[in-house]
Scaffold this motif. Structure first.
Motif, PDB file in Angstrom:
ATOM      1  N   LEU A  66      -9.449   4.663   3.223  1.00 39.99           N
ATOM      2  CA  LEU A  66      -8.185   3.637   2.934  1.00 39.99           C
ATOM      3  C   LEU A  66      -7.493   4.102   1.529  1.00 39.99           C
ATOM      4  O   LEU A  66      -6.503   4.210   1.500  1.00 39.99           O
ATOM      5  N   ALA A  67      -8.536   4.316   0.692  1.00 38.04           N
ATOM      6  CA  ALA A  67      -8.062   4.900  -0.830  1.00 38.04           C
ATOM      7  C   ALA A  67      -7.305   6.075  -0.606  1.00 38.04           C
ATOM      8  O   ALA A  67      -6.242   6.373  -1.213  1.00 38.04           O
ATOM      9  N   ILE A  68      -7.806   7.104   0.029  1.00 38.61           N
ATOM     10  CA  ILE A  68      -7.348   8.446   0.231  1.00 38.61           C
ATOM     11  C   ILE A  68      -5.882   8.317   1.130  1.00 38.61           C
ATOM     12  O   ILE A  68      -5.107   8.956   0.717  1.00 38.61           O
ATOM     13  N   SER A  69      -6.065   7.308   2.202  1.00 38.01           N
ATOM     14  CA  SER A  69      -4.704   7.399   2.813  1.00 38.01           C
ATOM     15  C   SER A  69      -3.546   6.692   1.917  1.00 38.01           C
ATOM     16  O   SER A  69      -2.416   7.077   2.032  1.00 38.01           O
ATOM     17  N   ALA A  70      -4.040   5.732   1.051  1.00 39.29           N
ATOM     18  CA  ALA A  70      -2.809   5.021   0.217  1.00 39.29           C
ATOM     19  C   ALA A  70      -2.601   5.885  -0.790  1.00 39.29           C
ATOM     20  O   ALA A  70      -1.023   6.153  -1.192  1.00 39.29           O
ATOM     21  N   LEU A  71      -3.198   6.833  -1.424  1.00 37.86           N
ATOM     22  CA  LEU A  71      -2.691   7.916  -2.283  1.00 37.86           C
ATOM     23  C   LEU A  71      -2.029   8.707  -1.666  1.00 37.86           C
ATOM     24  O   LEU A  71      -0.846   9.221  -1.902  1.00 37.86           O
ATOM     25  N   ASN A  72      -2.064   9.425  -0.411  1.00 35.85           N
ATOM     26  CA  ASN A  72      -1.289  10.204   0.165  1.00 35.85           C
ATOM     27  C   ASN A  72       0.135   9.640   0.590  1.00 35.85           C
ATOM     28  O   ASN A  72       0.952  10.017   0.568  1.00 35.85           O
ATOM     29  N   SER A  73       0.147   8.323   0.762  1.00 33.38           N
ATOM     30  CA  SER A  73       1.170   7.600   1.186  1.00 33.38           C
ATOM     31  C   SER A  73       2.079   7.422  -0.002  1.00 33.38           C
ATOM     32  O   SER A  73       3.333   7.631  -0.090  1.00 33.38           O
ATOM     33  N   LEU A  74       1.403   7.214  -1.393  1.00 34.08           N
ATOM     34  CA  LEU A  74       2.023   7.262  -2.575  1.00 34.08           C
ATOM     35  C   LEU A  74       2.828   8.691  -2.759  1.00 34.08           C
ATOM     36  O   LEU A  74       3.954   8.656  -3.145  1.00 34.08           O
ATOM     37  N   ALA A  75       2.015   9.539  -2.592  1.00 33.14           N
ATOM     38  CA  ALA A  75       2.721  10.986  -2.769  1.00 33.14           C
ATOM     39  C   ALA A  75       3.649  11.122  -1.601  1.00 33.14           C
ATOM     40  O   ALA A  75       4.756  11.781  -1.906  1.00 33.14           O
ATOM     41  N   GLY A  76       3.578  10.590  -0.562  1.00 35.75           N
ATOM     42  CA  GLY A  76       4.448  10.979   0.705  1.00 35.75           C
ATOM     43  C   GLY A  76       5.649  10.073   0.397  1.00 35.75           C
ATOM     44  O   GLY A  76       6.760  10.473   0.987  1.00 35.75           O
ATOM     45  N   ASN A  77       5.795   9.177  -0.529  1.00 31.49           N
ATOM     46  CA  ASN A  77       6.967   8.385  -0.652  1.00 31.49           C
ATOM     47  C   ASN A  77       8.337   9.278  -1.251  1.00 31.49           C
ATOM     48  O   ASN A  77       9.373   8.913  -1.113  1.00 31.49           O
ATOM     49  N   THR A  78       7.697  10.530  -1.829  1.00 33.70           N
ATOM     50  CA  THR A  78       8.772  11.560  -2.126  1.00 33.70           C
ATOM     51  C   THR A  78       9.815  12.030  -1.052  1.00 33.70           C
ATOM     52  O   THR A  78      10.821  12.283  -0.952  1.00 33.70           O
ATOM     53  N   GLY A  79       9.029  12.207   0.236  1.00 35.90           N
ATOM     54  CA  GLY A  79       9.713  12.596   1.151  1.00 35.90           C
ATOM     55  C   GLY A  79      10.638  11.355   1.690  1.00 35.90           C
ATOM     56  O   GLY A  79      11.706  11.832   2.284  1.00 35.90           O
ATOM     57  N   ALA A  80      10.300  10.153   1.781  1.00 41.52           N
ATOM     58  CA  ALA A  80      11.125   9.360   2.173  1.00 41.52           C
ATOM     59  C   ALA A  80      12.460   9.061   1.200  1.00 41.52           C
ATOM     60  O   ALA A  80      13.645   9.033   1.622  1.00 41.52           O
ATOM     61  N   VAL A  81      12.270   9.400  -0.130  1.00 42.71           N
ATOM     62  CA  VAL A  81      13.156   9.559  -1.113  1.00 42.71           C
ATOM     63  C   VAL A  81      14.254  10.490  -0.665  1.00 42.71           C
ATOM     64  O   VAL A  81      15.476  10.370  -0.631  1.00 42.71           O
ATOM     65  N   VAL A  82      13.860  11.631  -0.543  1.00 42.04           N
ATOM     66  CA  VAL A  82      14.657  12.856  -0.099  1.00 42.04           C
ATOM     67  C   VAL A  82      15.288  12.500   1.187  1.00 42.04           C
ATOM     68  O   VAL A  82      16.453  12.998   1.472  1.00 42.04           O
ATOM     69  N   PHE A  83      14.631  12.050   2.233  1.00 38.53           N
ATOM     70  CA  PHE A  83      15.204  11.692   3.570  1.00 38.53           C
ATOM     71  C   PHE A  83      16.534  10.600   3.351  1.00 38.53           C
ATOM     72  O   PHE A  83      17.627  11.160   3.980  1.00 38.53           O
ATOM     73  N   LEU A  84      16.471   9.778   2.310  1.00 43.67           N
ATOM     74  CA  LEU A  84      17.581   8.951   2.096  1.00 43.67           C
ATOM     75  C   LEU A  84      18.527   9.639   1.236  1.00 43.67           C
ATOM     76  O   LEU A  84      19.856   9.247   1.702  1.00 43.67           O
TER      77      LEU A  84
END
Length: 184
Positions: free
Chosen positions: A73-91
């Protein structure tokens, strides 16, 4: 003569797997439909904020917490945090591409770039400071890139919704969740 219990146990295991998958699909579909209704009723500003809430990540993490240990769960959340960058670029891409391209072209372009970023995020072993730093950098660049975009009207042009639009959204997201869970 002994009685074999394996077939009955297998049926219960299969039923439990299907039931678990059905719950995941239903929770995700209901969450997406509720967020879409809230966004439509509240206008573009509040709608954007509602859609930006962890409306899908929240239930997904609850389901992960039930099935996996704390480290996963912790590693998934950390990767989600880093993955937010993709959502920002998408928008940002949606912001620039939507006025000049078709819906399909805009979504194809934004999704293609998002997939590349998601792949790149998956290649890195993230730490919290690095994930936060990459978010700060990407958000700063996104704010700079969108600084000259004028605010839109207080209400957007609403398309006439057909009776099946919301159930179809829920079904599409539900099928996506089912495919990801099945392949994962």
């Amino acid at each position: 003569m002994s009685i074999e219990f394996f077939p009955v146990q297998a049926i219960f295991i299969i039923d439990a797997v299907w039931f678990s998958l059905l719950i995941k699909v239903a929770v995700t579909a209901v969450t997406v439909i509720a967020a879409a209704i809230a966004a439509e009723k509240s206008g573009p500003f509040w709608g954007g904020l509602v859609i930006g809430l962890p409306t899908s990540a929240g239930p997904a993490y609850v389901m992960l917490a039930i099935e996996y240990d704390d480290a996963f769960l912790a590693i998934s959340a950390l990767n989600s945090l880093a993955g937010n960058t993709g959502a920002v670029v998408f928008l940002v891409i949606l912001t620039y591409a939507a006025p000049g391209l078709s819906v399909v072209s805009t979504l194809a372009l934004a999704t293609g770039v998002w997939l590349v970023i998601a792949w790149g995020v998956g290649q890195v072993v993230w730490t919290v400071p690095w994930a936060v730093l990459i978010n700060i950098i990407v958000l700063a660049v996104a704010l700079w890139l969108t600084r000259d975009i004028p605010p839109g009207p207080r209400t957007g042009r609403a398309l006439a919704r057909r009776w099946y639009d919301l159930p179809m959204r829920g079904l599409v997201v539900g099928v996506f969740v089912a495919v990801v869970v099945t392949l994962g």
